[in-house]
Motif scaffolding. Sequence first.
Motif, short mmCIF file in Angstrom:
data_model
loop_
_atom_site.label_atom_id
_atom_site.label_comp_id
_atom_site.label_asym_id
_atom_site.label_seq_id
_atom_site.Cartn_x
_atom_site.Cartn_y
_atom_site.Cartn_z
N PHE A 1 37.31 -26.35 0.71
CA PHE A 1 35.86 -26.19 0.51
C PHE A 1 35.09 -27.16 1.40
O PHE A 1 34.11 -26.78 2.05
N PHE A 2 35.55 -28.42 1.44
CA PHE A 2 34.80 -29.44 2.18
C PHE A 2 35.00 -29.31 3.69
O PHE A 2 34.02 -29.27 4.44
N PHE A 3 36.26 -29.26 4.14
CA PHE A 3 36.53 -29.30 5.57
C PHE A 3 36.38 -27.94 6.26
O PHE A 3 36.08 -27.88 7.45
N ARG A 4 36.61 -26.83 5.55
CA ARG A 4 36.46 -25.52 6.15
C ARG A 4 35.17 -24.84 5.72
O ARG A 4 34.44 -24.31 6.55
N GLY A 5 34.86 -24.87 4.42
CA GLY A 5 33.63 -24.22 3.99
C GLY A 5 32.38 -24.94 4.44
O GLY A 5 31.45 -24.34 4.97
N PHE A 6 32.38 -26.27 4.27
CA PHE A 6 31.20 -27.07 4.59
C PHE A 6 31.20 -27.55 6.04
O PHE A 6 30.24 -27.33 6.78
N ALA A 7 32.30 -28.20 6.46
CA ALA A 7 32.35 -28.81 7.79
C ALA A 7 32.68 -27.82 8.90
O ALA A 7 32.64 -28.19 10.07
N PHE A 8 33.01 -26.57 8.56
CA PHE A 8 33.29 -25.60 9.61
C PHE A 8 32.42 -24.34 9.50
O PHE A 8 31.59 -24.08 10.38
N LEU A 9 32.58 -23.56 8.43
CA LEU A 9 31.84 -22.29 8.34
C LEU A 9 30.33 -22.50 8.30
O LEU A 9 29.58 -21.76 8.94
N ALA A 10 29.88 -23.52 7.57
CA ALA A 10 28.44 -23.82 7.55
C ALA A 10 27.99 -24.35 8.91
O ALA A 10 26.93 -23.96 9.43
N LEU A 11 28.79 -25.23 9.50
CA LEU A 11 28.46 -25.80 10.81
C LEU A 11 28.47 -24.74 11.90
O LEU A 11 27.67 -24.81 12.85
N LEU A 12 29.36 -23.77 11.76
CA LEU A 12 29.49 -22.71 12.76
C LEU A 12 28.20 -21.92 12.92
O LEU A 12 27.93 -21.36 13.99
N LYS A 13 27.40 -21.86 11.88
CA LYS A 13 26.13 -21.14 11.92
C LYS A 13 25.04 -21.92 12.67
O LYS A 13 23.97 -21.39 12.93
N MET A 14 25.34 -23.19 12.98
CA MET A 14 24.32 -24.06 13.56
C MET A 14 24.65 -24.53 14.97
O MET A 14 23.78 -25.05 15.67
N THR A 15 25.91 -24.38 15.40
CA THR A 15 26.29 -24.92 16.69
C THR A 15 27.34 -24.03 17.35
O THR A 15 27.63 -22.93 16.87
N THR A 16 27.92 -24.49 18.45
CA THR A 16 28.91 -23.69 19.17
C THR A 16 30.25 -23.70 18.45
O THR A 16 30.54 -24.59 17.65
N ARG A 17 31.08 -22.71 18.75
CA ARG A 17 32.41 -22.63 18.15
C ARG A 17 33.25 -23.85 18.52
O ARG A 17 34.00 -24.37 17.70
N MET B 1 22.19 -29.40 12.22
CA MET B 1 23.57 -29.60 12.64
C MET B 1 23.99 -31.06 12.55
O MET B 1 25.01 -31.40 11.96
N LYS B 2 23.19 -31.93 13.14
CA LYS B 2 23.53 -33.35 13.16
C LYS B 2 23.55 -33.94 11.75
O LYS B 2 24.37 -34.79 11.43
N ARG B 3 22.63 -33.46 10.91
CA ARG B 3 22.59 -33.97 9.54
C ARG B 3 23.82 -33.54 8.75
O ARG B 3 24.37 -34.31 7.98
N LEU B 4 24.26 -32.29 8.96
CA LEU B 4 25.47 -31.83 8.28
C LEU B 4 26.67 -32.67 8.71
O LEU B 4 27.48 -33.10 7.88
N MET B 5 26.80 -32.89 10.02
CA MET B 5 27.90 -33.69 10.53
C MET B 5 27.84 -35.12 10.00
O MET B 5 28.87 -35.72 9.67
N LEU B 6 26.63 -35.64 9.88
CA LEU B 6 26.47 -37.00 9.34
C LEU B 6 26.90 -37.05 7.88
O LEU B 6 27.58 -37.99 7.46
N TYR C 1 34.86 -26.18 15.71
CA TYR C 1 36.32 -26.25 15.62
C TYR C 1 36.81 -27.69 15.75
O TYR C 1 37.59 -28.17 14.92
N LEU C 2 36.37 -28.38 16.80
CA LEU C 2 36.86 -29.74 17.06
C LEU C 2 36.40 -30.71 15.98
O LEU C 2 37.17 -31.59 15.56
N PHE C 3 35.17 -30.57 15.54
CA PHE C 3 34.65 -31.50 14.52
C PHE C 3 35.41 -31.34 13.21
O PHE C 3 35.88 -32.32 12.63
N SER C 4 35.53 -30.11 12.73
CA SER C 4 36.20 -29.88 11.45
C SER C 4 37.66 -30.31 11.49
O SER C 4 38.14 -31.01 10.59
N ALA C 5 38.38 -29.91 12.52
CA ALA C 5 39.80 -30.28 12.64
C ALA C 5 39.96 -31.79 12.83
O ALA C 5 40.89 -32.39 12.30
N GLY C 6 39.03 -32.38 13.57
CA GLY C 6 39.10 -33.82 13.83
C GLY C 6 38.91 -34.65 12.57
O GLY C 6 39.69 -35.56 12.28
#
Length: 219
Positions: free
Chosen positions: A126-142, A1-6, A146-151
């Motif tokens: 693709f980047f902000f929703r596919g990668f930074a949201f849908l992929a992240l959603l599988k690793m952390t809380t909603r 999770m942290k690596r994806l966000m990084l 939500y806040l990370f991708s939208a932010g």
Amino acid sequence: MKRLMLFVVLACISMAAIELYIAPNYLVKSICKLLLYLLVPYLYIRFVAHLSFKDIFSFKMKYMQLPIILASGVAIIILSAYWIIGGFFDFSNVTVMLKDNMAVNKSNFLFVAIYIALVNSLLEEFFFRGFAFLALLKMTTRRIAYLFSAGVFALYHVAMMTDWFSIYLFVLILFSLFVAGLLFNKLDEKADSILPSWLVHISANISINLIGMMLFGVI
């Protein structure tokens, strides 16, 4: 999770640095953005998480009905807002910044508008929703996803819009982008695909580009 966000944050910072300090014309900037927003997810998928992104492009008609309605509503709201409150804000600096910083002018704006509406919107989804949201959603809380991708979606536009608007309009646009990011996430979460948000994104971009054409005197 942290690596994806990084990975996401580093890509956004790199793009912001290109926008602010290198300030290339729109063609060069678009190539840089394509490389960053495609290469970074590829590197993460290939060497870190070994994820598959094929499903995020799946078309499911039952999840497209609401996005179609929203796309129409967004277009009406954006164009109506410009016609109603546009006279209260100074938009003259927009065309000046586009000409000076990106070499976008009246003669090439139509081609840029088509690229923004179709290609750039898909790249961002693709980047902000596919990668930074849908992929992240599988690793952390909603909530975090939500806040990370939208932010990051909203903050990414800070560099792009620097000095375009007055501070009040800038804050309003930034808040609107954050809310739009949350809405896009919701649409895509239900469909497990980026196509619903892409449709609404296309509609918003077309509406904004129509305003741009008015400012440039194209229409």
